[in-house]
Design a protein around this motif. Sequence first.
Motif, mmCIF file in Angstrom:
data_model
loop_
_atom_site.group_PDB
_atom_site.id
_atom_site.type_symbol
_atom_site.label_atom_id
_atom_site.label_comp_id
_atom_site.label_asym_id
_atom_site.label_seq_id
_atom_site.Cartn_x
_atom_site.Cartn_y
_atom_site.Cartn_z
ATOM 1 N N ILE A 116 43.088 39.829 51.394
ATOM 2 C CA ILE A 116 43.706 38.681 50.712
ATOM 3 C C ILE A 116 44.207 37.674 51.748
ATOM 4 O O ILE A 116 44.024 36.463 51.614
ATOM 5 N N LEU A 163 42.175 29.447 43.644
ATOM 6 C CA LEU A 163 41.736 30.702 43.005
ATOM 7 C C LEU A 163 40.223 30.793 42.969
ATOM 8 O O LEU A 163 39.637 31.841 43.245
ATOM 9 N N LYS A 164 39.603 29.675 42.619
ATOM 10 C CA LYS A 164 38.146 29.682 42.514
ATOM 11 C C LYS A 164 37.512 29.995 43.877
ATOM 12 O O LYS A 164 36.520 30.729 43.967
ATOM 13 N N ILE A 166 38.762 31.739 46.444
ATOM 14 C CA ILE A 166 38.941 33.107 46.966
ATOM 15 C C ILE A 166 38.362 34.156 46.014
ATOM 16 O O ILE A 166 38.170 35.306 46.408
ATOM 17 N N SER A 167 38.101 33.762 44.787
ATOM 18 C CA SER A 167 37.638 34.734 43.788
ATOM 19 C C SER A 167 36.401 35.520 44.231
ATOM 20 O O SER A 167 36.398 36.759 44.143
ATOM 21 N N LEU A 170 37.108 38.267 46.820
ATOM 22 C CA LEU A 170 37.967 39.392 46.450
ATOM 23 C C LEU A 170 37.506 40.064 45.168
ATOM 24 O O LEU A 170 38.210 40.909 44.606
#
Lengths: 179, 278
Positions: A116, A163-164, A166-167, A170
């Motif tokens: 992360i 968010l988009k 790193i999605s 992860l």
Amino acid sequence: MNQPTGMAVTSGAEQSFGGLLERIESRLIGYLRFRLGSGDEAEDLFQEAMLAAHSNWSEVRRMENPEAWVFRVARNLAINHGKRRGTERRVLGALAPGVAPTASAHAEETETQRRIQQALAELPEPEREAVCLKIWAGSSWVEIARMLQVSEDTATRLFARGLKAISPRLADLAPGGQS
Amino acid sequence: MTEHETIIASHAIGEPVAPLPAGAEAELARIRDLCLLLRQSSPSPAAGRREAVIARVKPAARFGWNGWAAAAMVVLAAGIFAVGYFSQQPPVAPAGSTTAKTSNEPLSPPSNEPGAPDVRPPARDWVKEQSDQVFAKPAEEGSGAGFPPPPGRLSGGSAPLDPQGLLPTVLGQVDFRALYWPEGPGGMQLESAKVVRAAKSGLEFDVVRLEYRHRDLRLVVIQASDSDAAVARLMEPEHDNGAAVAIRRDGVVLLALCNSSDRAALQAMLKGLRPVPR
């Protein structure tokens, strides 16, 4: 989450401070860790932020949202720390290339936290800040917008964009990611 | 980036900004899982972390500082200074006189060598100069003026403000000369003066730390442009305390001063140090 019992404190003000400390510990440490990319530095700044809260406790305890105040202080500390660290790295790098400390030097973090941390580190600063403030600080869109000096819509977009980004990196770690 | 993804993210975090678009459930589930993963990745409460914070703030909290307690400590500190100060003061001498000793007014207690002239200032004049002149109008930068040494104690019109070469006279916007005690309150001797850093609300301040000694009494004065910064400096572990005025466990009196409210408090304290006519 496994929360320890309350602190052994005596006075009323101290109990309130201890309560704030208990409520905010994990989120503030998480915010600082992922904001800074370093567990050790997060621990230091966590203490500094809480000491600042205690120093200003007469005002902080009357605030509607003392946690938001502590997170703002922590963010300021992190910004100052980042500037100082940048200078140190430049100096150390000039003196001895390769000696400068890196954000991945912390050994205690779990593999998930490391992944992360890496994913967040690659985000542009405003997106990383928006994600960190929303996820760990629980800041409102208004607070995030104020801190980033953008509109609320932009704050929302920065969060969604972060968010988009790193999605995919992860996806295998998320609860439904491996199915 | 589309509005669509912003709406999905807002739903995922539980703060929807618009109705969820039709057919977006799978995408929402994916982003929601990601948010859950991030939240769950927060470090668990670590043993000793909160205790470490409490340990750093507890000495101050144990004293239960509030306005009345602080005020009481100011009065107590003023009393300590007054005792130390007046115990060494000579009787009032005529203006311009270099000696205060007269045949019918013995010095108490004598601090000079037997037979040597006592060049200490009249107590009333010194206190008045400090409180009226210095605090009323701060000295101009570079003028060499400021908190004047007691007349007669240091030769020359412009005595060095920093005998140890450590104390800056002007730091940022703050003229520390206005609070600089060459001899400290109550005739205390300055042992050290240095600039240290203090952090407050994410900002860092330069503060001046002065340490005085008089017999067994030690006084640490933290001077800063911001009283909270001064107090923040007192919070450091080696001071083991934190308050505008505090007495450490080993008896050291701590004072945190700035150039606004605390200076006014100090001014009031100095004005209260009037010698009793003998």
